[in-house]
Scaffold this motif. Structure first.
Motif, mmCIF file in Angstrom:
data_model
loop_
_atom_site.group_PDB
_atom_site.id
_atom_site.type_symbol
_atom_site.label_atom_id
_atom_site.label_comp_id
_atom_site.label_asym_id
_atom_site.label_seq_id
_atom_site.Cartn_x
_atom_site.Cartn_y
_atom_site.Cartn_z
ATOM 1 N N ARG A 208 14.105 -1.792 -7.849
ATOM 2 C CA ARG A 208 15.466 -2.225 -8.171
ATOM 3 C C ARG A 208 15.554 -2.711 -9.605
ATOM 4 O O ARG A 208 16.516 -2.419 -10.317
ATOM 5 C CB ARG A 208 15.899 -3.353 -7.223
ATOM 6 C CG ARG A 208 16.448 -2.898 -5.918
ATOM 7 C CD ARG A 208 17.175 -4.015 -5.193
ATOM 8 N NE ARG A 208 16.449 -5.274 -5.173
ATOM 9 C CZ ARG A 208 15.614 -5.657 -4.217
ATOM 10 N NH1 ARG A 208 15.396 -4.881 -3.192
ATOM 11 N NH2 ARG A 208 15.008 -6.827 -4.279
ATOM 12 N N ALA B 250 4.322 -5.750 4.842
ATOM 13 C CA ALA B 250 5.668 -6.252 4.540
ATOM 14 C C ALA B 250 5.746 -6.784 3.116
ATOM 15 O O ALA B 250 6.724 -6.530 2.397
ATOM 16 C CB ALA B 250 6.056 -7.338 5.540
ATOM 17 N N ILE B 251 4.726 -7.492 2.683
ATOM 18 C CA ILE B 251 4.720 -8.040 1.322
ATOM 19 C C ILE B 251 4.681 -6.916 0.293
ATOM 20 O O ILE B 251 5.428 -6.931 -0.693
ATOM 21 C CB ILE B 251 3.539 -9.009 1.133
ATOM 22 C CG1 ILE B 251 3.778 -10.280 1.941
ATOM 23 C CG2 ILE B 251 3.312 -9.333 -0.339
ATOM 24 C CD1 ILE B 251 2.590 -11.214 2.006
ATOM 25 N N ALA C 65 9.857 -2.588 -3.560
ATOM 26 C CA ALA C 65 11.313 -2.404 -3.580
ATOM 27 C C ALA C 65 11.946 -3.245 -4.679
ATOM 28 O O ALA C 65 12.864 -2.794 -5.369
ATOM 29 C CB ALA C 65 11.906 -2.770 -2.221
ATOM 30 N N TRP C 66 11.459 -4.473 -4.865
ATOM 31 C CA TRP C 66 11.982 -5.339 -5.916
ATOM 32 C C TRP C 66 11.722 -4.732 -7.288
ATOM 33 O O TRP C 66 12.600 -4.721 -8.154
ATOM 34 C CB TRP C 66 11.336 -6.713 -5.810
ATOM 35 C CG TRP C 66 11.775 -7.655 -6.870
ATOM 36 C CD1 TRP C 66 12.950 -8.348 -6.916
ATOM 37 C CD2 TRP C 66 11.077 -7.981 -8.076
ATOM 38 N NE1 TRP C 66 13.006 -9.098 -8.060
ATOM 39 C CE2 TRP C 66 11.870 -8.891 -8.789
ATOM 40 C CE3 TRP C 66 9.855 -7.603 -8.605
ATOM 41 C CZ2 TRP C 66 11.476 -9.418 -10.004
ATOM 42 C CZ3 TRP C 66 9.465 -8.131 -9.819
ATOM 43 C CH2 TRP C 66 10.268 -9.018 -10.501
ATOM 44 N N SER D 273 5.631 -3.826 0.674
ATOM 45 C CA SER D 273 6.880 -3.063 0.736
ATOM 46 C C SER D 273 8.007 -3.779 -0.006
ATOM 47 O O SER D 273 8.736 -3.170 -0.793
ATOM 48 C CB SER D 273 7.266 -2.845 2.194
ATOM 49 O OG SER D 273 8.527 -2.238 2.271
ATOM 50 N N SER D 274 8.155 -5.074 0.237
ATOM 51 C CA SER D 274 9.239 -5.805 -0.433
ATOM 52 C C SER D 274 8.977 -5.930 -1.928
ATOM 53 O O SER D 274 9.904 -5.877 -2.732
ATOM 54 C CB SER D 274 9.430 -7.178 0.199
ATOM 55 O OG SER D 274 8.273 -7.970 0.005
#
Length: 85
Positions: free
Chosen positions: A25, A14-15, A21-22, A17-18
């Motif tokens: 962006r 999860a870490i 994604a950051w 992946s986020s």
């Protein structure tokens, strides 16, 4: 024990992946030439002024956005008149 390992792996995924994604962006905003996101706690008026001076906003966009901010402020905190109790 197996549950603890599973939860640790889940948190790591999860870490990662986020975080990716950051980064994606942020890179996409930069490649499109969009202004950087404002810092938390910084006033919107200051951010708009910085963007205007940096060339991210035209004078017309700046005036329009400042008018929107002023209208929101007037709705949230109407000005007091001498007749108000």
């Amino acid at each position: 024990m197996e549950l603890a390992v599973f939860l640790i792996v889940l948190v790591v995924v999860a870490i990662l992946s986020s975080g990716s994604a950051w980064i994606a962006r942020r890179r996409s905003r930069e490649s499109l030439g969009l202004p950087p996101a404002s810092l938390r706690g910084e006033r919107a008026e200051a951010v708009l002024t910085k963007w205007l001076l940096a060339g991210y906003l035209s004078a017309e966009q700046y005036r329009r956005d400042m008018a929107i901010l002023a209208a929101r402020e007037a709705q949230r905190h109407p000005p007091l008149t001498p007749l108000d109790p």
